[in-house]
Design a protein around this motif. Structure first.
Motif, PDB file in Angstrom:
ATOM      1  N   GLU A  25      46.114  44.096  36.922  1.00 58.38           N
ATOM      2  CA  GLU A  25      45.841  43.679  38.301  1.00 58.38           C
ATOM      3  C   GLU A  25      46.985  44.077  39.216  1.00 58.38           C
ATOM      4  O   GLU A  25      46.783  44.530  40.341  1.00 58.38           O
ATOM      5  N   GLN A  29      46.834  46.631  42.471  1.00 57.58           N
ATOM      6  CA  GLN A  29      47.332  46.316  43.807  1.00 57.58           C
ATOM      7  C   GLN A  29      48.345  47.358  44.276  1.00 57.58           C
ATOM      8  O   GLN A  29      48.358  47.756  45.439  1.00 57.58           O
ATOM      9  N   GLN A  32      46.528  50.423  45.423  1.00 59.00           N
ATOM     10  CA  GLN A  32      45.908  50.196  46.736  1.00 59.00           C
ATOM     11  C   GLN A  32      46.927  50.357  47.847  1.00 59.00           C
ATOM     12  O   GLN A  32      46.698  51.053  48.836  1.00 59.00           O
ATOM     13  N   THR A 163      41.017  41.762  53.171  1.00 55.78           N
ATOM     14  CA  THR A 163      39.964  41.748  52.143  1.00 55.78           C
ATOM     15  C   THR A 163      38.907  42.810  52.437  1.00 55.78           C
ATOM     16  O   THR A 163      38.486  43.547  51.535  1.00 55.78           O
ATOM     17  N   ASP A 166      40.967  46.418  52.064  1.00 55.04           N
ATOM     18  CA  ASP A 166      41.465  46.822  50.747  1.00 55.04           C
ATOM     19  C   ASP A 166      40.416  46.718  49.648  1.00 55.04           C
ATOM     20  O   ASP A 166      40.409  47.529  48.727  1.00 55.04           O
ATOM     21  N   ASP A 167      39.555  45.722  49.711  1.00 55.05           N
ATOM     22  CA  ASP A 167      38.574  45.513  48.643  1.00 55.05           C
ATOM     23  C   ASP A 167      37.234  46.179  48.948  1.00 55.05           C
ATOM     24  O   ASP A 167      36.702  46.903  48.108  1.00 55.05           O
ATOM     25  N   VAL A 254      31.712  43.582  45.916  1.00 52.36           N
ATOM     26  CA  VAL A 254      32.932  42.795  45.728  1.00 52.36           C
ATOM     27  C   VAL A 254      32.533  41.334  45.561  1.00 52.36           C
ATOM     28  O   VAL A 254      31.796  40.782  46.390  1.00 52.36           O
ATOM     29  N   THR A 264      36.682  40.776  42.283  1.00 53.89           N
ATOM     30  CA  THR A 264      36.328  41.864  41.376  1.00 53.89           C
ATOM     31  C   THR A 264      35.589  42.929  42.185  1.00 53.89           C
ATOM     32  O   THR A 264      34.598  42.635  42.855  1.00 53.89           O
ATOM     33  N   VAL A 265      36.085  44.158  42.106  1.00 53.96           N
ATOM     34  CA  VAL A 265      35.524  45.257  42.893  1.00 53.96           C
ATOM     35  C   VAL A 265      34.801  46.224  41.960  1.00 53.96           C
ATOM     36  O   VAL A 265      35.398  46.770  41.032  1.00 53.96           O
ATOM     37  N   GLN A 284      37.408  47.424  39.346  1.00 50.96           N
ATOM     38  CA  GLN A 284      38.732  47.648  39.894  1.00 50.96           C
ATOM     39  C   GLN A 284      38.969  49.165  39.873  1.00 50.96           C
ATOM     40  O   GLN A 284      38.163  49.905  40.386  1.00 50.96           O
TER      41      GLN A 284
END
Length: 457
Positions: A25, A29, A32, A163, A166-167, A254, A264-265, A284
């Motif tokens: 995780e 990040q 990203q 959110t 980025d997601d 997402v 969770t993407v 992800q």
């Protein structure tokens, strides 16, 4: 199908980071954030080049800045310089250029530098937001008219904007803001439920933190993040498909349930050219499913020979031509399948599973149910399927099973399921060898599947 940059991951786990956990995780990040910084630096360099061009024409720096969107230039430049100055001891223009080149190279060096650009919580190994993200992220939010946006704090707006960006990968117009006093939450809705782009976000009314998220979006292929696109050729190559297929469509979902910490993407990329197609699914930034047409030299000949034999016995037509061969490797469900499609709508699917092997041969002609005009006709149709004469079924299916699998169904018991009309199974007691048969109301068999299990589930 894990696609890693092993060198920078090894580096990040050494030195000052050795005592702090670095999970998948955290890696997600970091990647990203690096992409966001790369984007900002790229934009700043474009503007810098534009300003330089004006200066070569004889304009002063001040005049050039006015001509080239001064606000955008200075905001971006300040953001980047502030970030780098606070995390690296940059004392000269030469050093700054090196750092920029390192970031844009996206190599081991970029991520070591990027590690320095992020605030690290040494107590629990969590990545804090990079400084560049703290520069008014909420300014990207779009609100519909007549919304009660006053109930949203700056932190809430920032969490919503980050959110979505980025997601989900895109900003959507906020269409609803509602305080849910009973549950202590703030509900935010963006986009329209009937559209491809739609988001529902629940925030804690006291802390502004995310509580639940349900979002979906359709992205332009050229907007898909580089960390996905760079994986495409090698992933397609890994299953024997055409590595040069081009992105055609991107869909993203997402989700974050109550009690979860990070959304969770899931990203689905569809690819193709004039003759072939492919599809990749990520959770992800890790690919969990790859599908693609097989190149001619990658078709397994033993499997193809078995498929042709099965099609010949099942259709009564021994010379059907192969039209397509494709493969799907799905790590999420633990299956690796090869699909053969023949002319006249016949196909074979051979699957290696985590518990054994599955072989399916099917006739895709006349797949639907007959025309039914009343509830009484539907009831009669269902009754015929459910109570199909067992002797008739055995007479129809027996020759196929013997010819294709060299098995006699005499010792196999028939099982019916009222929830699966038109489908029966044949199984021996305490045996892991199972046959499933689909049939029409006149008894004609349209599909036979054999599942050989190596262990009980």
């Amino acid at each position: 199908m894990k696609h890693e940059d092993a060198k920078w991951e090894e580096e990040i786990r050494k030195g000052p980071f050795a005592a702090s956990p670095f999970t998948e995780e955290h890696k997600y990040q970091v990647m990203q954030r690096v992409e966001r910084i790369q984007s900002a630096i790229s934009e700043e360099k474009k503007i810098s080049r534009s300003a330089s061009a004006w200066r070569r024409l004889g304009l002063s720096r001040r005049s050039a800045d006015r001509v080239t969107d001064k606000t955008n230039y200075e905001t971006t430049n300040r953001a980047i310089k502030s970030t780098i100055n606070k995390t690296q001891d940059v004392s000269s223009h030469k050093r700054l250029s090196k750092i920029r080149r390192g970031i844009l190279a996206a190599s081991m060096g970029v991520l070591v530098i990027a590690g320095g650009m992020f605030l690290w919580n040494w107590d629990d190994g969590q990545l804090a937001k990079p400084l560049i993200e703290q520069i008014h992220p909420a300014s990207a939010l779009l609100f519909s008219d007549h919304l009660n946006v006053d109930i949203l704090t700056d932190k809430m707006k920032k969490n919503i904007a980050v959110t979505l960006r980025d997601d989900l990968g895109k900003q959507l117009r906020i269409t609803k803001v509602q305080e849910l006093s009973v549950s202590g939450r703030i509900y935010i809705e963006a986009g329209q439920e009937k559209d491809a782009d739609y988001a529902q976000i629940w925030l804690d009314a006291k802390t502004g933190k995310l509580r639940e998220v349900q979002m979906r979006a359709e992205l332009q292929p050229n907007k898909l993040e580089h960390r996905y696109l760079r994986q495409v050729p090698s992933l397609l190559e890994s299953i024997g498909s055409v590595p040069t297929l081009k992105p055609e469509q991107v869909n993203r979902w997402v989700n974050m349930k109550q009690g979860e910490v990070v959304p969770t993407v899931n990203t689905v990329l569809r690819l193709g050219d004039d003759v072939s197609y492919g599809e990749i699914t990520w959770e992800q930034d890790q690919a969990i499913s790859i599908t693609g047409e097989l190149r001619a030299d990658q078709i397994p000949q033993t499997a193809l020979a078995n498929a042709k034999k099965a099609i010949g016995a099942f259709s009564g037509k021994p010379n059907l031509n192969l039209e397509q061969a494709s493969r799907t490797k799905d790590d999420e469900i633990g299956e690796d399948s090869i699909f053969f499609s023949f002319n006249d709508n016949y196909f074979v699917k051979i699957t290696e599973t985590s518990t054994g092997r599955r072989f399916m041969v099917a006739d895709a002609n006349d797949y639907g149910q007959p025309q039914i005009n009343s509830p009484e006709e539907m009831e009669a149709y269902q009754e015929r399927l459910l109570n199909m004469d067992e002797n008739l079924l055995r007479k129809e299916i027996g020759p196929f099973v013997r010819a294709i699998f060299n098995v006699d169904l005499e010792d196999y018991k028939l099982h019916r399921n009222a929830e699966e009309l038109g489908i029966v199974t044949f199984q021996r007691d305490a045996d892991q060898d199972v046959f499933q048969v689909r049939y029409k109301e006149e008894g004609r068999v349209t599909m036979v599947t054999r599942e050989e299990r190596t262990s009980k589930q």
